[in-house]
Enzyme design. Structure first.
Site, mmCIF file in Angstrom:
data_model
loop_
_atom_site.group_PDB
_atom_site.id
_atom_site.type_symbol
_atom_site.label_atom_id
_atom_site.label_comp_id
_atom_site.label_asym_id
_atom_site.label_seq_id
_atom_site.Cartn_x
_atom_site.Cartn_y
_atom_site.Cartn_z
ATOM 1 N N HIS A 106 -18.895 31.691 5.191
ATOM 2 C CA HIS A 106 -18.110 30.586 5.759
ATOM 3 C C HIS A 106 -16.846 31.134 6.427
ATOM 4 O O HIS A 106 -16.488 30.724 7.552
ATOM 5 C CB HIS A 106 -17.750 29.587 4.660
ATOM 6 C CG HIS A 106 -16.830 28.492 5.121
ATOM 7 N ND1 HIS A 106 -17.174 27.593 6.104
ATOM 8 C CD2 HIS A 106 -15.557 28.173 4.753
ATOM 9 C CE1 HIS A 106 -16.156 26.754 6.314
ATOM 10 N NE2 HIS A 106 -15.180 27.083 5.504
ATOM 11 N N ARG A 111 -13.698 31.196 16.296
ATOM 12 C CA ARG A 111 -12.442 31.454 17.004
ATOM 13 C C ARG A 111 -12.540 32.661 17.925
ATOM 14 O O ARG A 111 -11.550 33.084 18.524
ATOM 15 C CB ARG A 111 -11.304 31.672 15.987
ATOM 16 C CG ARG A 111 -10.984 30.438 15.154
ATOM 17 C CD ARG A 111 -9.683 30.578 14.383
ATOM 18 N NE ARG A 111 -9.680 31.738 13.496
ATOM 19 C CZ ARG A 111 -10.231 31.753 12.277
ATOM 20 N NH1 ARG A 111 -10.827 30.680 11.797
ATOM 21 N NH2 ARG A 111 -10.185 32.848 11.532
ATOM 22 N N ASP A 120 -15.452 19.330 -1.329
ATOM 23 C CA ASP A 120 -14.081 19.301 -0.801
ATOM 24 C C ASP A 120 -14.114 18.661 0.596
ATOM 25 O O ASP A 120 -14.014 19.328 1.619
ATOM 26 C CB ASP A 120 -13.541 20.726 -0.736
ATOM 27 C CG ASP A 120 -12.062 20.756 -0.404
ATOM 28 O OD1 ASP A 120 -11.350 19.826 -0.830
ATOM 29 O OD2 ASP A 120 -11.624 21.694 0.284
ATOM 30 N N THR A 167 -11.410 14.352 -2.956
ATOM 31 C CA THR A 167 -12.251 15.492 -3.333
ATOM 32 C C THR A 167 -13.155 15.002 -4.453
ATOM 33 O O THR A 167 -12.662 14.379 -5.394
ATOM 34 C CB THR A 167 -11.381 16.665 -3.838
ATOM 35 O OG1 THR A 167 -10.420 16.994 -2.833
ATOM 36 C CG2 THR A 167 -12.223 17.873 -4.188
ATOM 37 N N THR A 210 -16.027 27.246 0.460
ATOM 38 C CA THR A 210 -17.338 26.775 0.903
ATOM 39 C C THR A 210 -18.391 27.871 0.794
ATOM 40 O O THR A 210 -18.207 28.967 1.322
ATOM 41 C CB THR A 210 -17.235 26.305 2.364
ATOM 42 O OG1 THR A 210 -16.241 25.274 2.412
ATOM 43 C CG2 THR A 210 -18.558 25.781 2.860
#
Lengths: 447, 447
Positions: B168, B176, B267, B291, B390
């Site tokens: 993740h 990015r 989450d 959450t 994650t």
């Protein structure tokens, strides 16, 4: 423009924007001519009759209890109740403040809090019948502050740190070489992050230089070693009084009802740990080793004469979105506070003033911070603490952290740093916040 | 290399590294041949006799109390105590778990917790004298889970979210456009941020699509509107059992003693709010609206047969600094869990499996997270909750969030998302975590 018009939110949720924010009024408790029978409390003190902040204290071997500061003394509320000197809403407030709950002192209903301050003001006056009676009973409830231990005024369920000090934010951008030193989001929302609640400590507790992982300059492999770049951060603290249910935002027009009061925060920062760890999820261990706060909850009522406008946005800055805008808040939502930072090299030397700043350098008001925080439905809780972000001013003598100083440096072991705040206005008696102070102890176990 | 050698920390603090981490042993409670007298609990269940997780339940009109799951039933500990079926450390554990304190269930001493699990296993067995007696008294303490309300097993003083899912983290870097998708710090420390504790909710509670400020694509002025990019995140939850005092780090060799157990965490993340707000202080309102966690604390004891090595670092990754390294932890510090994600379009439709993942994709073990978190002296508290970050796997069918899916999409109103975790090993009875489930409700007040 997005098809969902922004104002729809407020209207569709049934908010009645005709009910505008109401802030505490100036009344007889702010009269500069009031005199008290408490020794020395009419003189030069941060806690005159016009202040009367709530806190928590204990005597050796006794349980902690709610109290109110006056001059160099504290009024113990349980003992005051025992004397039968309170009635009505003031009595209800004192009873509530004395409950064992961690949020008892911050969680008072605003009307009760107002009544308690007014009643205690009356009881401590030299010129009232109630004051004469209280003076006779005072050995039972009044005690020298120097004889007490002070405690955190509330259990802090959550600590949120904002970044509303615009000059500090801009300095950060300049250090990173940004052309526009403020990021695109800065003027649109009060940037914040969740910080660590468990390590918030009362003024006076030592701060141990933290160990941590950081990258020595020019190296590629980090070390685990005591921080060498330990810095302070001067912040205004905001105590949440009443919370909100999950999923229920707070209209900015109602935010004043949710603020129990204010304090000073020194958000200690280990810059070397922070800069290495914070890509890309923000500060963590560079902050969580300790945060120091001042002991007293300075009430909105005590600050009534000292309110002023929020940051002057002018042409440079966009208008805030409707959920962050309230005309009363814009006009008088910012407590106007003179801030100062002092350092002493060791416990025996006198503190030296190194910086002066002011809350007018905060781009967002406390109400805007609160409205934004709850705007996604996040449930605030009684005792939640907000930090304003570092309050650096617009000249070199007004830094709120060594990072922003003309000649940056960091904290040395043994040094003591003190933050102070004063509300000053001609025609009114000045009030203060009490020291937010801590001394740096060497890293544990370091040679 | 810094003159302060890293190992000095451990030695100078008096840590005895000869005492290595000890993890729970496999014993008679893990015997796959055990049979219980509880109806149906030997069949296909996540809560066989080999699991016995702690939680909190209530019946209508009654106070909440500590309980243990078995098949489709729960054992109410207070009622079990009333029957006189417990003694010694198991009785002490049940008494402690039944205290009104918010941390009662997580805060049990490890030896007590082990004794309680062993005693309850014995009481629920079909082939023991104690089991026969308990079966006769069972109407007093055993109740169908479907008849109960479950509650958060503990008050959560602090919620810390790590980013230990390496795929993740790498996917984020790739999105990015980074050449090396992992940032330089990623392999050296368990990146984390403080998250919001107050809005952690139990499985089954609805999640209202949050309002928030975000920037529509191609625009320069943000809007305040319901999130359009509501995403889930599959995480392993770690419950802190015993805390540490401020200023006292925890040797990684002792970390296992501080972990009360595990759960699942969804989450929830509003990606549009998050991406606009999180420069430069990390996630805030994009996470704090809700959450969701699974109800049961899966104990380290129940997971004893299912432990395995931490992430295989190989040549690509640097060795962890000494404060994050322990040979036992490296060999068997990671609970090996099969994870799955299911979605149903509405409450009446069957959930459809959309992804499978595994805890082996976590770069840092729970003990490493804990040792790092306390390494600066930060005081952890009983009931603190950690999210692992994650857990996306290394193939397209193993995404832990829609952001990482081959065809990204977001949650629709009315959709229900379920996370599941199972521990599976040949020769042992599989155990499960129980569903971590929530349905998305439309934004409040939106048209």
């Amino acid at each position: 423009m997005d098809p969902i018009r922004q104002n729809d939110f407020l209207l569709s949720r049934g908010f009645n924007r005709l009910i505008r924010m109401s802030l505490p009024k100036i009344d007889e408790t702010h009269d500069p001519h009031l005199r008290t029978w408490v020794d020395g409390a009419d003189g030069h003190t941060e806690f005159p009759l016009q202040n009367l902040p709530l806190g928590r204290m204990s005597l050796a071997g006794e349980e902690t209890q709610a109290c109110i500061a006056i001059g160099d003394f504290v009024v113990r509320l349980k003992n005051l109740l025992d004397c039968g000197l309170l009635s009505g809403d003031a009595e209800a407030a004192a009873i509530a403040a004395c409950r064992p709950s961690g949020s008892a002192v911050v969680g008072l209903r605003p009307a009760h809090r107002v009544a308690l301050r007014r009643a205690v003001s009356n009881l401590l006056r030299v010129d009232t019948a109630a004051g004469q009676r209280a003076r006779q009973l005072s050995p039972q409830f009044l005690i020298e502050a120097a004889a007490c231990d002070l405690h955190l005024p509330a259990r802090i369920p959550n600590f949120t740190d904002f970044n509303a000090g615009i000059h500090h934010a801009a300095n950060g951008g300049r250090r990173r070489g940004l052309k526009d030193p403020l990021l695109p989001n800065y003027r649109h929302l009060p940037i914040a992050y969740h910080s660590r609640a468990s390590s918030v400590q009362l003024s006076g507790k030592p701060v141990f230089r933290p160990w941590g992982q950081w990258l020595p300059e020019g190296e590629e492999i980090p070390v685990f070693a005591p921080s060498r770049r330990l810095d302070f951060e001067l912040e205004l603290g905001i105590w949440v009084g009443r919370g909100n249910a999950l999923g229920e935002p707070i209209d900015i027009a109602n935010c004043a009802d949710h603020i129990a009061g204010y304090c000073l925060i020194n958000d200690w920062s280990a810059r070397d740990i922070q800069s290495w760890e914070s890509q890309r999820l923000g500060p963590f261990l560079g902050k969580s080793f300790c945060t120091t706060i001042s002991p007293w909850i300075i009430s909105p009522e005590a600050l009534a004469p000292f309110r002023g406008p929020g940051f002057e946005r002018g042409q440079d800055h966009p208008r805030a979105l409707p959920y962050l805008e309230d005309p009363v808040d814009a006009r008088e939502g910012m407590p106007q506070l003179q801030l100062s930072v002092l350092v002493s090299a060791n416990p025996d030397s006198d503190p030296v003033l190194i910086s002066r700043s002011h809350t007018r350098h905060l781009f967002w008001t406390p109400a805007q911070m609160l409205a934004h925080h709850a705007s996604n439905g996040c449930n605030l809780q009684a005792g939640d603490l907000f930090g304003s972000g570092t309050i650096t001013g617009d000249d070199p003598q007004s830094f709120g952290t060594f990072l922003d100083a003309p000649t940056p440096r960091f904290m040395c072991d043994g040094e003591q740093l003190i933050l102070r705040a004063h509300a000053v206005r001609e025609g009114y008696v000045s009030i203060g916040f009490g020291d937010c102070m801590a001394r740096i102890e060497p890293a544990k176990g370091a040679k």
